[in-house]
Design a protein around this motif. Structure first.
Motif, mmCIF file in Angstrom:
data_model
loop_
_atom_site.group_PDB
_atom_site.id
_atom_site.type_symbol
_atom_site.label_atom_id
_atom_site.label_comp_id
_atom_site.label_asym_id
_atom_site.label_seq_id
_atom_site.Cartn_x
_atom_site.Cartn_y
_atom_site.Cartn_z
ATOM 1 N N CYS A 1 -4.742 11.310 -8.359
ATOM 2 C CA CYS A 1 -3.491 10.699 -7.893
ATOM 3 C C CYS A 1 -3.165 11.100 -6.461
ATOM 4 N N MET A 2 -3.473 12.338 -6.089
ATOM 5 C CA MET A 2 -3.225 12.777 -4.713
ATOM 6 C C MET A 2 -4.112 12.004 -3.733
ATOM 7 N N ALA A 3 -5.376 11.834 -4.075
ATOM 8 C CA ALA A 3 -6.271 11.057 -3.204
ATOM 9 C C ALA A 3 -5.788 9.614 -3.110
ATOM 10 N N MET B 1 -9.759 5.101 -3.136
ATOM 11 C CA MET B 1 -10.262 5.480 -1.823
ATOM 12 C C MET B 1 -10.834 4.252 -1.105
ATOM 13 N N THR B 2 -11.581 3.451 -1.812
ATOM 14 C CA THR B 2 -12.193 2.269 -1.215
ATOM 15 C C THR B 2 -11.136 1.271 -0.756
ATOM 16 N N VAL B 3 -10.186 0.972 -1.609
ATOM 17 C CA VAL B 3 -9.145 -0.001 -1.269
ATOM 18 C C VAL B 3 -8.254 0.534 -0.148
ATOM 19 N N GLY B 4 -7.851 1.797 -0.249
ATOM 20 C CA GLY B 4 -6.997 2.386 0.782
ATOM 21 C C GLY B 4 -7.685 2.472 2.131
ATOM 22 N N GLY C 1 0.825 -1.212 0.000
ATOM 23 C CA GLY C 1 0.000 0.000 0.000
ATOM 24 C C GLY C 1 0.855 1.256 0.000
ATOM 25 N N GLY C 2 1.915 1.267 0.806
ATOM 26 C CA GLY C 2 2.824 2.410 0.831
ATOM 27 C C GLY C 2 3.537 2.600 -0.501
ATOM 28 N N ALA C 3 3.938 1.494 -1.123
ATOM 29 C CA ALA C 3 4.611 1.573 -2.426
ATOM 30 C C ALA C 3 3.661 2.098 -3.503
ATOM 31 N N ILE C 4 2.423 1.656 -3.476
ATOM 32 C CA ILE C 4 1.433 2.161 -4.441
ATOM 33 C C ILE C 4 1.187 3.647 -4.197
ATOM 34 N N PHE D 1 -3.794 5.048 -0.089
ATOM 35 C CA PHE D 1 -2.981 3.838 -0.114
ATOM 36 C C PHE D 1 -1.886 3.868 0.955
ATOM 37 N N ALA D 2 -1.398 5.042 1.307
ATOM 38 C CA ALA D 2 -0.287 5.136 2.257
ATOM 39 C C ALA D 2 -0.723 5.165 3.720
#
Length: 172
Positions: A53-55, A136-139, A15-18, A60-61
């Motif tokens: 991309c910012m969201a 947003m959903t996955v993160g 998640g951090g890498a994505i 993800f992070a």
């Protein structure tokens, strides 16, 4: 360290890498905007793409940042609790876990509705909104998992929450 613990840490790392990859995408979009300006062409929807991309990078992070003690927390308050710190950590993770699970569930519901009703962005890009909403959903789901993971660790092990000093211990 258990297999589940390793898998979850790997999931947070991914998640951090994505999230970092989406920051690179923002850089690429900004560079493409600059080139478009210099050449007199246009890059329709570039501002919207940068926002998507910012969201995505933020959501993800979130789990990775939590796992590494990078979130702004109530450490000052928890530090003053003394022998009741463990109860304070449990309360904080329980409230945060419930809140984020609620958010993740409704982000998923929103994503389904956006796809069903074919919502499009209002900008020049005319992107179907369900596509950027996936991040947003996955993160949010990944962050909810991380919160519940840390709550379970505090309740069932000697883990005492995350401090920057403790973050290195998590990597062992």
């Amino acid at each position: 360290m258990s297999t589940i613990r390793k898998c979850l840490d790997w999931l947070y790392l991914v998640g951090g890498a994505i999230g970092a990859l989406f920051l690179i995408f923002i850089l690429c979009i900004i560079c493409a905007q600059m080139v478009a300006r210099w050449t007199g062409t246009t890059f329709p929807g570039s501002t919207n793409y940068a926002g998507y991309c910012m969201a995505a990078s933020t959501f993800f992070a979130l789990a990775y940042a939590l796992n590494h003690g990078a979130h702004i927390r109530v450490s000052l308050f928890l530090g003053k609790m003394g022998k009741y710190r463990r109860l304070g950590e449990i309360w904080c993770y329980a409230i945060a876990g419930c809140t984020m699970t609620f958010f993740a569930w409704y982000a998923f519901e929103r994503n389904l509705q956006t796809k069903k009703f074919k919502f499009m962005s209002q900008g020049l890009d005319a992107t179907p909104l369900w596509i950027p909403e996936i991040s947003m959903t996955v993160g949010a789901t990944l962050f909810a998992i991380a919160l519940w993971d840390h709550l379970i660790r505090i309740v069932f092990t000697d883990h005492m929450g995350i401090d920057k000093a403790d973050a290195s211990r998590l990597q062992e």
